[in-house]
Design a protein around this motif. Structure first.
Motif, PDB file in Angstrom:
ATOM      1  N   LYS A 161       0.847  -1.191   0.000  1.00 21.51           N
ATOM      2  CA  LYS A 161       0.000   0.000   0.000  1.00 21.51           C
ATOM      3  C   LYS A 161       0.883   1.241   0.000  1.00 21.51           C
ATOM      4  O   LYS A 161       1.977   1.237   0.579  1.00 21.51           O
ATOM      5  N   PRO A 162       0.445   2.316  -0.651  1.00 17.59           N
ATOM      6  CA  PRO A 162       1.268   3.528  -0.684  1.00 17.59           C
ATOM      7  C   PRO A 162       1.411   4.141   0.697  1.00 17.59           C
ATOM      8  O   PRO A 162       0.558   3.975   1.569  1.00 17.59           O
ATOM      9  N   GLY A 202       7.163   7.356   6.123  1.00 22.44           N
ATOM     10  CA  GLY A 202       6.659   6.081   5.636  1.00 22.44           C
ATOM     11  C   GLY A 202       7.322   5.549   4.391  1.00 22.44           C
ATOM     12  O   GLY A 202       7.196   4.355   4.073  1.00 22.44           O
ATOM     13  N   GLU A 203       8.055   6.395   3.657  1.00 19.80           N
ATOM     14  CA  GLU A 203       8.654   5.942   2.403  1.00 19.80           C
ATOM     15  C   GLU A 203       9.840   4.999   2.609  1.00 19.80           C
ATOM     16  O   GLU A 203      10.196   4.259   1.691  1.00 19.80           O
ATOM     17  N   ALA A 212       9.880   1.689   0.330  1.00 13.88           N
ATOM     18  CA  ALA A 212      11.035   1.377  -0.513  1.00 13.88           C
ATOM     19  C   ALA A 212      11.603   0.000  -0.179  1.00 13.88           C
ATOM     20  O   ALA A 212      12.001  -0.764  -1.076  1.00 13.88           O
ATOM     21  N   SER A 213      11.615  -0.334   1.100  1.00 12.53           N
ATOM     22  CA  SER A 213      12.135  -1.629   1.533  1.00 12.53           C
ATOM     23  C   SER A 213      11.216  -2.770   1.095  1.00 12.53           C
ATOM     24  O   SER A 213      11.689  -3.851   0.704  1.00 12.53           O
ATOM     25  N   LYS A 214       9.924  -2.547   1.142  1.00  5.12           N
ATOM     26  CA  LYS A 214       8.988  -3.574   0.694  1.00  5.12           C
ATOM     27  C   LYS A 214       9.113  -3.809  -0.807  1.00  5.12           C
ATOM     28  O   LYS A 214       9.042  -4.953  -1.277  1.00  5.12           O
ATOM     29  N   ILE A 215       9.277  -2.740  -1.560  1.00  2.00           N
ATOM     30  CA  ILE A 215       9.445  -2.884  -3.002  1.00  2.00           C
ATOM     31  C   ILE A 215      10.703  -3.701  -3.309  1.00  2.00           C
ATOM     32  O   ILE A 215      10.727  -4.517  -4.233  1.00  2.00           O
ATOM     33  N   ALA A 262      -2.832  18.520   0.856  1.00  3.81           N
ATOM     34  CA  ALA A 262      -4.097  18.317   0.151  1.00  3.81           C
ATOM     35  C   ALA A 262      -3.921  17.203  -0.855  1.00  3.81           C
ATOM     36  O   ALA A 262      -3.182  17.333  -1.823  1.00  3.81           O
ATOM     37  N   SER A 263      -4.560  16.074  -0.627  1.00  9.86           N
ATOM     38  CA  SER A 263      -4.412  14.911  -1.499  1.00  9.86           C
ATOM     39  C   SER A 263      -5.472  14.928  -2.585  1.00  9.86           C
ATOM     40  O   SER A 263      -6.663  14.906  -2.312  1.00  9.86           O
ATOM     41  N   PHE A 264      -5.035  14.926  -3.842  1.00  8.61           N
ATOM     42  CA  PHE A 264      -5.971  14.937  -4.950  1.00  8.61           C
ATOM     43  C   PHE A 264      -6.795  13.654  -4.974  1.00  8.61           C
ATOM     44  O   PHE A 264      -7.945  13.646  -5.381  1.00  8.61           O
ATOM     45  N   SER A 265      -6.216  12.551  -4.506  1.00  5.70           N
ATOM     46  CA  SER A 265      -6.943  11.286  -4.528  1.00  5.70           C
ATOM     47  C   SER A 265      -8.072  11.262  -3.522  1.00  5.70           C
ATOM     48  O   SER A 265      -8.966  10.431  -3.608  1.00  5.70           O
TER      49      SER A 265
END
Length: 348
Positions: A13-14, A118-119, A123-126, A20-23
């Motif tokens: 999950k991201p 959180g990145e 990055a580690s999961k990827i 302000a999140s556009f999503s």
């Protein structure tokens, strides 16, 4: 049947971010125009005026310089390193991804102190690594207990240690001695020192001389320093060997021409960031004093943001948004009782 991604990718999950999140605009979290955004930690005074002219001069017709040579040369003068010790990225987050890709993989351990950005975890999961968490304690004021952390990490022989300094969202800042202890304790581990907020940190010490350790990658964010989040620009400093390896997994033309021109203009803007930092400090003092007067417990920090305890961060965020103010709910950091705020300027 459609093709399936690799199993370790399927459930990723991201990472959640402030702003302000556009999503989310189609949901109840719609960010109305005119809302004061205290949830992001970029320079609130906007980019230097020279950047507007630089953007008009950007070459949109041709491919950008893949190595950002002009920008690297100017940065090398600023940081007193050689261009070979630098890598430019489309924001510091790209450099975090490159580090995880180049220096970790299946079977490797990655150590991440929590709560933090959180990145690192994403990055580690990827990269399909095993993540080992070290929990920073609230009762210690969210300060990293360096000796305890080193002992914990030594149990796992990590390929990478991610350190955010000052840490997001807690704002705690490790001193030179602590970073040296960690580097010396793990000579075969890549230590990623994320200094995204260093330009706005009181009493910041110079980490550049530590590059001689050969196991350090320092990551900086021009996005935050110069308020150019829409362009994305960051850089990393490390030994020539580490930089060479990062470039092996870097996408071609990763930094567009507009961002490169903006970076050149930003670095030529004199003491603009330092002037902004002085103004931010005044605003932060005002905010913390007012909040303390209202009975809120503010976590002391040396940087341009801080947390305070609300009891129910999600509910508090909704209440503030109804009043035209956006704060960062820290639930995604594992701190559901806290919100994070960053000063947005005296005029605001």
């Amino acid at each position: 049947m459609p093709p399936s991604p690799k199993p370790h990718i399927k459930d990723i999950k991201p990472a959640f971010h402030g702003g302000a999140s556009f999503s989310r605009q189609a949901s109840s979290f719609f960010i109305k125009e005119g809302v004061l955004d205290f949830s992001t930690c970029c320079n609130p005074y906007g980019p230097p005026k020279s950047i507007s002219q630089a953007l008009r001069n950007a070459d949109a017709e041709h491919y950008p310089d893949p190595d950002c040579n002009k920008l690297a040369n100017l940065l090398s003068q600023k940081e007193a390193v050689t261009p070979a010790n630098l890598i430019i990225g489309s924001g510091s987050t790209e450099l975090i991804r490159l580090a995880a890709t180049a220096y970790s993989g299946p079977g490797d351990m990655v150590i991440i102190p929590y709560p933090t950005y959180g990145e690192y975890e994403l990055a580690s999961k990827i990269a399909h690594t095993q993540i080992v968490r070290y929990q920073i304690k609230e009762k210690n004021g969210f300060k990293l207990a360096c000796g305890e952390f080193i002992a914990h990490a030594k149990l796992h022989n990590p390929a990478i240690i991610f350190l955010c300094n000052p840490n997001n969202p807690t704002g705690q800042y490790l001193g030179l001695h602590d970073i040296e202890r960690i580097l010396n304790s793990f000579p075969d581990t890549l230590v990623v020192l994320d200094e995204a907020y260093i330009a706005f940190t009181d009493g910041a010490w110079n980490s550049g001389h530590l590059l001689a350790k050969d196991n350090l990658l320092i990551v900086r964010s021009m996005t935050k320093d110069f308020a150019i989040a829409g362009l994305r620009l960051g850089y990393g400093m490390a030994s020539e060997t580490i930089i060479t390896n990062l470039k092996k997994v870097r996408p071609p033309w990763n930094v567009n021409s507009a961002a490169q021109e903006a970076g050149l203009a930003a670095l030529s803007s004199g003491d603009y960031t330092a002037q902004c930092a002085d103004r931010i400090r005044v605003c932060k003092t005002y905010l913390t004093e007012k909040l303390a007067g209202m009975g809120y417990l503010c976590v002391p920090t040396l940087t341009n943001f801080f947390m305070f305890k609300t009891g129910n961060a999600s509910q508090f965020q909704k209440q503030m948004l109804a009043k035209g103010i956006l704060v960062r709910d820290c639930t995604s950091f594992g701190l559901p009782a806290y919100v994070r705020v960053a000063p947005q300027g005296v005029t605001k």
